[in-house]
Design a protein around this motif. Structure first.
Motif, PDB file in Angstrom:
ATOM      1  N   PRO A 159      43.835  67.677  70.672  1.00  0.00           N
ATOM      2  CA  PRO A 159      42.422  67.537  71.018  1.00  0.00           C
ATOM      3  C   PRO A 159      41.948  66.087  70.951  1.00  0.00           C
ATOM      4  CG  PRO A 159      42.662  68.456  68.819  1.00  0.00           C
ATOM      5  CD  PRO A 159      44.029  68.446  69.431  1.00  0.00           C
ATOM      6  N   ALA A 160      40.999  65.768  71.819  1.00  0.00           N
ATOM      7  CA  ALA A 160      40.438  64.415  71.832  1.00  0.00           C
ATOM      8  C   ALA A 160      39.700  64.144  70.524  1.00  0.00           C
ATOM      9  CB  ALA A 160      39.487  64.261  73.015  1.00  0.00           C
ATOM     10  N   PRO A 161      39.845  62.960  69.964  1.00  0.00           N
ATOM     11  CA  PRO A 161      39.185  62.671  68.686  1.00  0.00           C
ATOM     12  C   PRO A 161      37.673  62.768  68.754  1.00  0.00           C
ATOM     13  CG  PRO A 161      40.182  60.688  69.625  1.00  0.00           C
ATOM     14  CD  PRO A 161      40.694  61.847  70.410  1.00  0.00           C
ATOM     15  N   GLU A 162      37.065  62.401  69.901  1.00  0.00           N
ATOM     16  CA  GLU A 162      35.611  62.479  69.985  1.00  0.00           C
ATOM     17  C   GLU A 162      35.126  63.929  69.929  1.00  0.00           C
ATOM     18  OE1 GLU A 162      36.973  61.398  74.260  1.00  0.00           O
ATOM     19  OE2 GLU A 162      37.680  61.177  72.198  1.00  0.00           O
ATOM     20  N   PHE A 163      35.944  64.878  70.411  1.00  0.00           N
ATOM     21  CA  PHE A 163      35.602  66.296  70.310  1.00  0.00           C
ATOM     22  C   PHE A 163      35.706  66.770  68.867  1.00  0.00           C
ATOM     23  CE2 PHE A 163      37.256  70.678  70.144  1.00  0.00           C
ATOM     24  CZ  PHE A 163      36.158  71.355  70.658  1.00  0.00           C
ATOM     25  N   MET A 164      36.793  66.412  68.201  1.00  0.00           N
ATOM     26  CA  MET A 164      36.981  66.827  66.814  1.00  0.00           C
ATOM     27  C   MET A 164      35.968  66.162  65.897  1.00  0.00           C
ATOM     28  SD  MET A 164      39.219  69.076  66.969  1.00  0.00           S
ATOM     29  CE  MET A 164      39.086  69.304  65.202  1.00  0.00           C
ATOM     30  N   ARG A 165      35.632  64.919  66.191  1.00  0.00           N
ATOM     31  CA  ARG A 165      34.659  64.182  65.368  1.00  0.00           C
ATOM     32  C   ARG A 165      33.344  64.943  65.265  1.00  0.00           C
ATOM     33  NH1 ARG A 165      33.026  58.672  68.033  1.00  0.00           N
ATOM     34  NH2 ARG A 165      32.279  60.186  69.568  1.00  0.00           N
ATOM     35  N   ASP A 166      32.900  65.528  66.367  1.00  0.00           N
ATOM     36  CA  ASP A 166      31.628  66.249  66.369  1.00  0.00           C
ATOM     37  C   ASP A 166      31.686  67.526  65.528  1.00  0.00           C
ATOM     38  OD1 ASP A 166      30.607  64.299  68.017  1.00  0.00           O
ATOM     39  OD2 ASP A 166      30.968  65.424  69.861  1.00  0.00           O
ATOM     40  N   ARG A 167      32.887  68.002  65.245  1.00  0.00           N
ATOM     41  CA  ARG A 167      33.040  69.207  64.432  1.00  0.00           C
ATOM     42  C   ARG A 167      33.024  68.898  62.933  1.00  0.00           C
ATOM     43  NH1 ARG A 167      37.919  72.810  66.656  1.00  0.00           N
ATOM     44  NH2 ARG A 167      37.215  74.031  64.854  1.00  0.00           N
ATOM     45  N   LEU A 168      33.141  67.639  62.583  1.00  0.00           N
ATOM     46  CA  LEU A 168      33.137  67.242  61.175  1.00  0.00           C
ATOM     47  C   LEU A 168      31.701  66.967  60.734  1.00  0.00           C
ATOM     48  CD1 LEU A 168      36.168  66.938  61.858  1.00  0.00           C
ATOM     49  CD2 LEU A 168      36.239  65.027  60.274  1.00  0.00           C
ATOM     50  N   VAL A 169      30.954  68.042  60.564  1.00  0.00           N
ATOM     51  CA  VAL A 169      29.533  67.934  60.216  1.00  0.00           C
ATOM     52  C   VAL A 169      29.387  67.447  58.778  1.00  0.00           C
ATOM     53  CG1 VAL A 169      27.354  69.187  60.023  1.00  0.00           C
ATOM     54  CG2 VAL A 169      28.982  69.775  61.846  1.00  0.00           C
ATOM     55  N   ARG A 201      35.749  52.464  67.792  1.00  0.00           N
ATOM     56  CA  ARG A 201      34.290  52.464  67.696  1.00  0.00           C
ATOM     57  C   ARG A 201      33.667  53.555  68.568  1.00  0.00           C
ATOM     58  NH1 ARG A 201      32.411  48.290  64.848  1.00  0.00           N
ATOM     59  NH2 ARG A 201      33.680  46.392  64.680  1.00  0.00           N
ATOM     60  N   LYS A 202      34.214  53.765  69.755  1.00  0.00           N
ATOM     61  CA  LYS A 202      33.637  54.714  70.698  1.00  0.00           C
ATOM     62  C   LYS A 202      34.034  56.146  70.402  1.00  0.00           C
ATOM     63  CE  LYS A 202      33.286  55.701  75.661  1.00  0.00           C
ATOM     64  NZ  LYS A 202      33.689  55.265  77.019  1.00  0.00           N
ATOM     65  N   ARG A 203      35.271  56.374  69.962  1.00  0.00           N
ATOM     66  CA  ARG A 203      35.799  57.729  69.914  1.00  0.00           C
ATOM     67  C   ARG A 203      36.105  58.271  68.522  1.00  0.00           C
ATOM     68  NH1 ARG A 203      37.757  59.127  75.124  1.00  0.00           N
ATOM     69  NH2 ARG A 203      37.716  57.370  76.580  1.00  0.00           N
ATOM     70  N   ILE A 204      36.110  57.423  67.497  1.00  0.00           N
ATOM     71  CA  ILE A 204      36.612  57.878  66.195  1.00  0.00           C
ATOM     72  C   ILE A 204      35.593  57.736  65.068  1.00  0.00           C
ATOM     73  CG2 ILE A 204      38.364  57.461  64.411  1.00  0.00           C
ATOM     74  CD1 ILE A 204      40.300  56.761  66.687  1.00  0.00           C
ATOM     75  N   ILE A 205      35.072  56.546  64.836  1.00  0.00           N
ATOM     76  CA  ILE A 205      34.229  56.381  63.653  1.00  0.00           C
ATOM     77  C   ILE A 205      32.919  57.138  63.814  1.00  0.00           C
ATOM     78  CG2 ILE A 205      35.296  54.183  63.122  1.00  0.00           C
ATOM     79  CD1 ILE A 205      32.707  52.803  63.984  1.00  0.00           C
ATOM     80  N   LYS A 206      32.331  57.500  62.681  1.00  0.00           N
ATOM     81  CA  LYS A 206      31.149  58.349  62.691  1.00  0.00           C
ATOM     82  C   LYS A 206      30.360  58.141  61.404  1.00  0.00           C
ATOM     83  CE  LYS A 206      29.832  63.232  62.417  1.00  0.00           C
ATOM     84  NZ  LYS A 206      30.330  64.614  62.257  1.00  0.00           N
ATOM     85  N   GLY A 207      29.026  58.131  61.524  1.00  0.00           N
ATOM     86  CA  GLY A 207      28.179  58.023  60.348  1.00  0.00           C
ATOM     87  C   GLY A 207      27.265  56.819  60.443  1.00  0.00           C
ATOM     88  N   PRO A 208      26.149  56.849  59.704  1.00  0.00           N
ATOM     89  CA  PRO A 208      25.177  55.749  59.778  1.00  0.00           C
ATOM     90  C   PRO A 208      25.736  54.413  59.313  1.00  0.00           C
ATOM     91  CG  PRO A 208      24.651  57.262  57.977  1.00  0.00           C
ATOM     92  CD  PRO A 208      25.713  57.919  58.796  1.00  0.00           C
ATOM     93  N   ASP A 209      26.701  54.437  58.416  1.00  0.00           N
ATOM     94  CA  ASP A 209      27.296  53.202  57.911  1.00  0.00           C
ATOM     95  C   ASP A 209      28.764  53.075  58.311  1.00  0.00           C
ATOM     96  OD1 ASP A 209      24.900  52.481  56.515  1.00  0.00           O
ATOM     97  OD2 ASP A 209      25.415  53.962  54.989  1.00  0.00           O
ATOM     98  N   ALA A 210      29.170  53.789  59.345  1.00  0.00           N
ATOM     99  CA  ALA A 210      30.581  53.783  59.750  1.00  0.00           C
ATOM    100  C   ALA A 210      31.002  52.391  60.210  1.00  0.00           C
ATOM    101  CB  ALA A 210      30.805  54.791  60.866  1.00  0.00           C
ATOM    102  N   PHE A 211      32.264  52.057  59.954  1.00  0.00           N
ATOM    103  CA  PHE A 211      32.756  50.731  60.305  1.00  0.00           C
ATOM    104  C   PHE A 211      34.260  50.788  60.518  1.00  0.00           C
ATOM    105  CE2 PHE A 211      33.371  51.086  55.789  1.00  0.00           C
ATOM    106  CZ  PHE A 211      34.526  50.362  55.511  1.00  0.00           C
ATOM    107  N   ILE A 212      34.796  49.725  61.112  1.00  0.00           N
ATOM    108  CA  ILE A 212      36.237  49.562  61.199  1.00  0.00           C
ATOM    109  C   ILE A 212      36.635  48.277  60.496  1.00  0.00           C
ATOM    110  CG2 ILE A 212      36.471  50.852  63.357  1.00  0.00           C
ATOM    111  CD1 ILE A 212      36.893  48.141  64.754  1.00  0.00           C
ATOM    112  N   GLU A 213      37.802  48.292  59.925  1.00  0.00           N
ATOM    113  CA  GLU A 213      38.428  47.099  59.348  1.00  0.00           C
ATOM    114  C   GLU A 213      39.675  46.834  60.175  1.00  0.00           C
ATOM    115  OE1 GLU A 213      38.444  43.908  57.598  1.00  0.00           O
ATOM    116  OE2 GLU A 213      36.964  45.314  56.759  1.00  0.00           O
TER     117      GLU A 213
END
Length: 243
Positions: A159-169, A201-213
């Protein structure tokens, strides 16, 4: 620590004390942090060890350990797993409360003693997210839940990560992007880094303070993970407690 840093530390301590007094800490878990590391076919044996040993070193560094142990009565809980294809995940460390130096050292020892299994060529980021969600369901009643995904490529299995990301409420997702090795050309490496960072940034991270290193190759993984853990394990603001 400067005046600003001392003031910030005092404010954070006061906010956490207020959370404790108002009952927000009844869960006795201020953060559930699931750490997922990419072990797909693009990762060789040396790079595998750089990830696991790098995570162990980051957890036991003085700065990270200091933050982890700030409030042992409301500790951070950690689980670690590796992932490759959509059906290929392995739990390395089940949920454990990092409420003492012994507990942190125990997690680090487990990571350093872990041996690699046969590699899977595919990269299933969506599958890793689903595995993490099942882990989170085993560690309820935390103030916050964060998935920390490290990887050096894009999803090509399941499954696409952006689809699964939305399921991680109610879950935050941060990323650690591992750029191409130093042996490639500078322009090629820079392009890879830009593309993979944009993908995360577009397809994986999620949350008000989400970030990448960003790790500039697997040799830089320990430094990048240390920096990432320091940001993820900072004391929560009062508005975040009990979310």
């Amino acid at each position: 620590m400067g005046v600003h840093g001392k003031h910030r530390a005092l404010v954070r301590a006061a906010l956490l004390a207020l959370c404790l007094l108002t009952g927000a800490a009844q869960a006795q878990c201020r953060l559930a942090l699931a750490l997922g590391m990419d072990v797909s076919g693009s990762v060789d044996q040396v790079e595998y060890r750089l990830q696991l040993d790098g995570l162990a070193a980051a957890l036991t560094s003085d700065e990270v350990q200091g933050q982890l142990l700030q409030f042992p009565d409301a500790p951070i809980w950690v689980a670690a797993f590796e992932w490759a294809g959509r059906f290929n995940q392995r739990l390395l460390v089940d949920w454990v409360a990092l409420d003492s130096a012994a507990a942190i050292n125990g997690v680090a020892a487990t990571l350093r003693a872990t041996e690699r299994r046969s590699g899977i060529n595919s990269t299933g980021i969506g599958g890793a997210m689903l595995f993490a969600e099942r882990l989170f369901q085993k560690r309820p009643d935390c103030w916050r839940y964060t998935l920390d995904l490290s990887g050096d490529g894009t999803n090509n299995d399941g499954p696409a990560p952006e689809f699964m990301r939305d399921r991680l409420v109610g879950r935050d997702i941060n990323g650690l992007v591992i750029a191409l090795d130093l042996t490639v050309g500078r322009d090629e490496r820079q392009m890879d880094l830009m593309e993979l960072s944009a993908y995360y940034r577009k397809r994986i991270i999620k949350g008000p303070d989400a970030f990448i290193e960003v790790a500039l190759g697997f040799d830089d993984f320990e430094r990048a993970m240390t920096k990432k853990l320091l940001r993820e394990t900072e004391l929560l603001m009062i508005g975040e407690a009990g979310r």
